[in-house]
Design a protein around this motif. Sequence first.
Motif, PDB file in Angstrom:
ATOM      1  N   LEU A 139     -33.013  -8.200  16.618  1.00  0.00           N
ATOM      2  CA  LEU A 139     -31.815  -7.935  15.832  1.00  0.00           C
ATOM      3  C   LEU A 139     -31.903  -8.594  14.460  1.00  0.00           C
ATOM      4  N   PHE A 140     -32.235  -9.876  14.435  1.00  0.00           N
ATOM      5  CA  PHE A 140     -32.300 -10.611  13.180  1.00  0.00           C
ATOM      6  C   PHE A 140     -33.368 -10.040  12.252  1.00  0.00           C
ATOM      7  N   MET A 141     -34.554  -9.789  12.775  1.00  0.00           N
ATOM      8  CA  MET A 141     -35.647  -9.288  11.932  1.00  0.00           C
ATOM      9  C   MET A 141     -35.374  -7.869  11.439  1.00  0.00           C
ATOM     10  N   THR A 142     -34.754  -7.058  12.269  1.00  0.00           N
ATOM     11  CA  THR A 142     -34.414  -5.705  11.822  1.00  0.00           C
ATOM     12  C   THR A 142     -33.401  -5.759  10.695  1.00  0.00           C
ATOM     13  N   ILE A 143     -32.400  -6.605  10.821  1.00  0.00           N
ATOM     14  CA  ILE A 143     -31.414  -6.756   9.743  1.00  0.00           C
ATOM     15  C   ILE A 143     -32.084  -7.307   8.491  1.00  0.00           C
ATOM     16  N   TYR A 144     -33.001  -8.247   8.668  1.00  0.00           N
ATOM     17  CA  TYR A 144     -33.661  -8.875   7.523  1.00  0.00           C
ATOM     18  C   TYR A 144     -34.559  -7.883   6.785  1.00  0.00           C
ATOM     19  N   TYR A 145     -35.351  -7.115   7.522  1.00  0.00           N
ATOM     20  CA  TYR A 145     -36.336  -6.238   6.879  1.00  0.00           C
ATOM     21  C   TYR A 145     -35.782  -4.878   6.483  1.00  0.00           C
ATOM     22  N   MET A 146     -34.875  -4.324   7.243  1.00  0.00           N
ATOM     23  CA  MET A 146     -34.373  -2.979   6.950  1.00  0.00           C
ATOM     24  C   MET A 146     -33.189  -3.052   5.987  1.00  0.00           C
ATOM     25  N   ASP A 147     -33.483  -3.453   4.762  1.00  0.00           N
ATOM     26  CA  ASP A 147     -32.432  -3.644   3.768  1.00  0.00           C
ATOM     27  C   ASP A 147     -32.251  -2.448   2.841  1.00  0.00           C
ATOM     28  N   SER A 148     -32.994  -1.379   3.078  1.00  0.00           N
ATOM     29  CA  SER A 148     -32.816  -0.161   2.284  1.00  0.00           C
ATOM     30  C   SER A 148     -33.087   1.047   3.181  1.00  0.00           C
ATOM     31  N   GLU A 149     -32.580   2.182   2.748  1.00  0.00           N
ATOM     32  CA  GLU A 149     -32.801   3.399   3.537  1.00  0.00           C
ATOM     33  C   GLU A 149     -34.275   3.769   3.572  1.00  0.00           C
ATOM     34  N   LYS A 150     -34.984   3.503   2.488  1.00  0.00           N
ATOM     35  CA  LYS A 150     -36.407   3.829   2.433  1.00  0.00           C
ATOM     36  C   LYS A 150     -37.174   3.080   3.521  1.00  0.00           C
ATOM     37  N   LYS A 151     -36.898   1.780   3.689  1.00  0.00           N
ATOM     38  CA  LYS A 151     -37.578   0.999   4.722  1.00  0.00           C
ATOM     39  C   LYS A 151     -37.181   1.471   6.118  1.00  0.00           C
ATOM     40  N   LEU A 152     -35.920   1.838   6.285  1.00  0.00           N
ATOM     41  CA  LEU A 152     -35.466   2.328   7.579  1.00  0.00           C
ATOM     42  C   LEU A 152     -36.155   3.643   7.929  1.00  0.00           C
ATOM     43  N   TYR A 153     -36.259   4.561   6.961  1.00  0.00           N
ATOM     44  CA  TYR A 153     -36.954   5.831   7.200  1.00  0.00           C
ATOM     45  C   TYR A 153     -38.435   5.603   7.465  1.00  0.00           C
ATOM     46  N   GLU A 154     -39.032   4.665   6.744  1.00  0.00           N
ATOM     47  CA  GLU A 154     -40.451   4.378   6.940  1.00  0.00           C
ATOM     48  C   GLU A 154     -40.704   3.837   8.346  1.00  0.00           C
ATOM     49  N   ALA A 155     -39.901   2.877   8.767  1.00  0.00           N
ATOM     50  CA  ALA A 155     -40.064   2.314  10.113  1.00  0.00           C
ATOM     51  C   ALA A 155     -39.827   3.380  11.179  1.00  0.00           C
ATOM     52  N   THR A 156     -38.798   4.184  10.996  1.00  0.00           N
ATOM     53  CA  THR A 156     -38.496   5.252  11.952  1.00  0.00           C
ATOM     54  C   THR A 156     -39.636   6.256  12.032  1.00  0.00           C
ATOM     55  N   PHE A 157     -40.202   6.593  10.881  1.00  0.00           N
ATOM     56  CA  PHE A 157     -41.322   7.540  10.843  1.00  0.00           C
ATOM     57  C   PHE A 157     -42.495   7.019  11.670  1.00  0.00           C
ATOM     58  N   PHE A 158     -42.877   5.762  11.447  1.00  0.00           N
ATOM     59  CA  PHE A 158     -44.032   5.229  12.163  1.00  0.00           C
ATOM     60  C   PHE A 158     -43.743   5.027  13.643  1.00  0.00           C
ATOM     61  N   ILE A 159     -42.515   4.673  13.992  1.00  0.00           N
ATOM     62  CA  ILE A 159     -42.180   4.546  15.407  1.00  0.00           C
ATOM     63  C   ILE A 159     -42.297   5.900  16.089  1.00  0.00           C
ATOM     64  N   PHE A 160     -41.706   6.938  15.483  1.00  0.00           N
ATOM     65  CA  PHE A 160     -41.797   8.275  16.082  1.00  0.00           C
ATOM     66  C   PHE A 160     -43.230   8.804  16.089  1.00  0.00           C
ATOM     67  N   LEU A 161     -44.012   8.482  15.062  1.00  0.00           N
ATOM     68  CA  LEU A 161     -45.392   8.930  14.994  1.00  0.00           C
ATOM     69  C   LEU A 161     -46.199   8.351  16.160  1.00  0.00           C
ATOM     70  N   PHE A 162     -46.085   7.058  16.384  1.00  0.00           N
ATOM     71  CA  PHE A 162     -46.863   6.434  17.448  1.00  0.00           C
ATOM     72  C   PHE A 162     -46.316   6.747  18.838  1.00  0.00           C
ATOM     73  N   VAL A 163     -45.021   6.990  18.954  1.00  0.00           N
ATOM     74  CA  VAL A 163     -44.476   7.417  20.237  1.00  0.00           C
ATOM     75  C   VAL A 163     -44.987   8.824  20.554  1.00  0.00           C
ATOM     76  N   LYS A 164     -45.066   9.662  19.539  1.00  0.00           N
ATOM     77  CA  LYS A 164     -45.576  11.029  19.713  1.00  0.00           C
ATOM     78  C   LYS A 164     -47.052  11.011  20.092  1.00  0.00           C
ATOM     79  N   LEU A 165     -47.825  10.062  19.533  1.00  0.00           N
ATOM     80  CA  LEU A 165     -49.236   9.969  19.852  1.00  0.00           C
ATOM     81  C   LEU A 165     -49.487   9.494  21.281  1.00  0.00           C
ATOM     82  N   SER A 166     -48.536   8.764  21.832  1.00  0.00           N
ATOM     83  CA  SER A 166     -48.786   8.185  23.168  1.00  0.00           C
ATOM     84  C   SER A 166     -48.507   9.124  24.279  1.00  0.00           C
TER      85      SER A 166
END
Length: 166
Positions: A139-166
């Motif tokens: 929770l703390f690290m997500t709030i700390y790092y996801m301080d813009s929509e761009k970072k949130l979209y980037e993290a979401t993209f890579f999470i979905f990419l690697f979930v799709k690969l698995s």
Amino acid sequence: MNTQKGIYIGIGLLSLIAPIFPLSLLVIPMFFIFTLIKNKPSNQLIYYLFIIVLISGIWGPYLGIPQIAGFNLFKILMFVHLFFFLTMKKDFSKLKKMQVPLFLFVLWMIYSIISMLWSANISLSIEALYYQFESFYLLFMTIYYMDSEKKLYEATFFIFLFVKLS
């Protein structure tokens, strides 16, 4: 190819190798330890390490070492990231809006520690406290790092990419 894409391609290839050779998962923490010790930890590299922590948290036991139950890449990388996060320069100004919820979460953790005094099973209480620490960390690290929509979209993209690969 820039370093960022190389890291993600390496993680993707490692996810294909890991089910066959589970100890190959130790390459990731060793890579970050050697890179960050050799060079001064940069905020961007630690940010991408956090994204890898999120991805490994979603994969969970899939990225575990079969011979050691409950020991997986998420737990290794979480402590590696936490160590480097604590040693880098931080900007807590982005947490001003979240002071009350974070303070309440800290109070909850303190109460959990105190409640161990009257717990019937201390080992289960310590395990529950560890899981509360993991949730507070995420929770703390997500709030700390996801301080813009761009970072949130980037993290979401890579999470979905690697979930799709698995």
